[in-house]
Design a protein around this motif. Sequence first.
Motif, PDB file in Angstrom:
ATOM      1  N   GLN A   1      -5.392  -0.212  -4.075  1.00  0.00           N
ATOM      2  CA  GLN A   1      -6.312   0.270  -3.063  1.00  0.00           C
ATOM      3  C   GLN A   1      -5.978  -0.283  -1.681  1.00  0.00           C
ATOM      4  N   ASP A   2      -5.573  -1.552  -1.630  1.00  0.00           N
ATOM      5  CA  ASP A   2      -5.216  -2.155  -0.349  1.00  0.00           C
ATOM      6  C   ASP A   2      -3.975  -1.501   0.242  1.00  0.00           C
ATOM      7  N   ILE A   3      -3.020  -1.157  -0.616  1.00  0.00           N
ATOM      8  CA  ILE A   3      -1.810  -0.475  -0.139  1.00  0.00           C
ATOM      9  C   ILE A   3      -2.151   0.920   0.375  1.00  0.00           C
ATOM     10  N   MET A   4      -3.063   1.583  -0.285  1.00  0.00           N
ATOM     11  CA  MET A   4      -3.498   2.896   0.193  1.00  0.00           C
ATOM     12  C   MET A   4      -4.154   2.783   1.567  1.00  0.00           C
ATOM     13  N   MET A   5      -4.929   1.723   1.776  1.00  0.00           N
ATOM     14  CA  MET A   5      -5.553   1.503   3.085  1.00  0.00           C
ATOM     15  C   MET A   5      -4.497   1.207   4.146  1.00  0.00           C
ATOM     16  N   LEU A   6      -3.465   0.454   3.776  1.00  0.00           N
ATOM     17  CA  LEU A   6      -2.373   0.187   4.713  1.00  0.00           C
ATOM     18  C   LEU A   6      -1.638   1.468   5.074  1.00  0.00           C
ATOM     19  N   ARG A   7      -1.460   2.350   4.100  1.00  0.00           N
ATOM     20  CA  ARG A   7      -0.815   3.635   4.389  1.00  0.00           C
ATOM     21  C   ARG A   7      -1.636   4.457   5.374  1.00  0.00           C
ATOM     22  N   THR A   8      -2.936   4.449   5.185  1.00  0.00           N
ATOM     23  CA  THR A   8      -3.811   5.198   6.093  1.00  0.00           C
ATOM     24  C   THR A   8      -3.715   4.633   7.505  1.00  0.00           C
ATOM     25  N   LYS A   9      -3.763   3.316   7.615  1.00  0.00           N
ATOM     26  CA  LYS A   9      -3.674   2.691   8.936  1.00  0.00           C
ATOM     27  C   LYS A   9      -2.306   2.937   9.557  1.00  0.00           C
ATOM     28  N   ALA A  10      -1.254   2.880   8.734  1.00  0.00           N
ATOM     29  CA  ALA A  10       0.088   3.141   9.248  1.00  0.00           C
ATOM     30  C   ALA A  10       0.199   4.551   9.803  1.00  0.00           C
ATOM     31  N   SER A  11      -0.377   5.525   9.110  1.00  0.00           N
ATOM     32  CA  SER A  11      -0.354   6.914   9.581  1.00  0.00           C
ATOM     33  C   SER A  11      -1.096   7.049  10.903  1.00  0.00           C
ATOM     34  N   MET A  12      -2.208   6.340  11.029  1.00  0.00           N
ATOM     35  CA  MET A  12      -2.978   6.378  12.274  1.00  0.00           C
ATOM     36  C   MET A  12      -2.205   5.747  13.427  1.00  0.00           C
ATOM     37  N   MET A  13      -1.273   4.850  13.108  1.00  0.00           N
ATOM     38  CA  MET A  13      -0.463   4.183  14.129  1.00  0.00           C
ATOM     39  C   MET A  13       0.829   4.943  14.416  1.00  0.00           C
ATOM     40  N   GLY A  14       1.026   6.095  13.746  1.00  0.00           N
ATOM     41  CA  GLY A  14       2.192   6.922  14.018  1.00  0.00           C
ATOM     42  C   GLY A  14       3.337   6.787  13.045  1.00  0.00           C
ATOM     43  N   TYR A  15       3.178   5.981  12.001  1.00  0.00           N
ATOM     44  CA  TYR A  15       4.228   5.848  10.998  1.00  0.00           C
ATOM     45  C   TYR A  15       4.157   7.017  10.020  1.00  0.00           C
TER      46      TYR A  15
END
Length: 235
Positions: free
Chosen positions: A201-215
Motif C-alpha cells: 500500500q505504501d508503494i502504491m501511495m509513492l506511485r501516486t505521488k510520483a505521478s503527481m510530481m511528473g514521473y
Amino acid sequence: MEIKILRSGNGEYQTYNVELEGATLLSLLNHIKTKIDPTLTYSHGCRSGVCGSCAVRVGGREVLMCEYKPSGGECIEPIRNARVIRDLVVEGSMVEKCNRAAHASGEKMDGSALSAGEMERITVQSDCILCASCYSACPVYAVNPDFLGPFALTRVWRYVNDPREREVSAKMAAVQANGIWDCTLCGECVPVCPQGIAPKQDIMMLRTKASMMGYQDPHAAAAFGGGLDFGGPMF
C-alpha cells in the motif's frame, strides 16, 4: 515433536525430536543447542518480538522464532535474498544498503512539532523492527537483485509523508530506478510483517505521488514505444 532444520554445511535438512509442548520455536532451538546439537547456529536477541533478529522461514513463510509455536513436522530454513553465514544466520547488510540507496531516512527535517493527526500518518511505518521478513518474501529479487525492497520503500513513504521533511523531491527521485515501478504489487510482503506494516500500500501511495510530481512508469512507457502520448493516434 519433530522439526527439520536446513543445515548450511551440507545443504540438507536435519531432523530433531524435541519433547517440549507449547514452546516457541526459539525455545525449541535453544533446547537443541544446549542438549542435543551444539553446532546448530541461529540468531536471536530480545526474545519478545522487538529486535527482529530471529526471523526465519517455516514451511515457506517468514516468522519470528520467539513468537512462532510449531506443531511438529515443520521445515525451518533461513530467510531468503540474503547471504547465509551459517545455518539460520544470514548477513544483514542488504537492509542498510537498500535504505541508503533509497534515502530512507530523515535527512533535512525542521524542528516543528507534529500534530496528533500528522503523527498518526507515520506511526505504522515507524514501527519496523528490521527483521527483513518482507525482503525474504519479495519475489522481485529473483529477477532484480538491485531492487530497493519493501522496507526501504515503505520507509521512504514514512518520510515523504512527514511534513517536517525538506528533501521530499530527492527521496522521490531516488526511488524511481529499481524502486516503486519495479514492485509487482503481489502483496507477499504484507502478511509476513510482524508489525502489521503493508509495504504494498505504501508503494502504491509513492506511485501516486510520483505521478503527481511528473514521473512516469518506465515499463508502461516502453509498452507504448517509449512514451505515453494519448493526444493523437498511434500506428
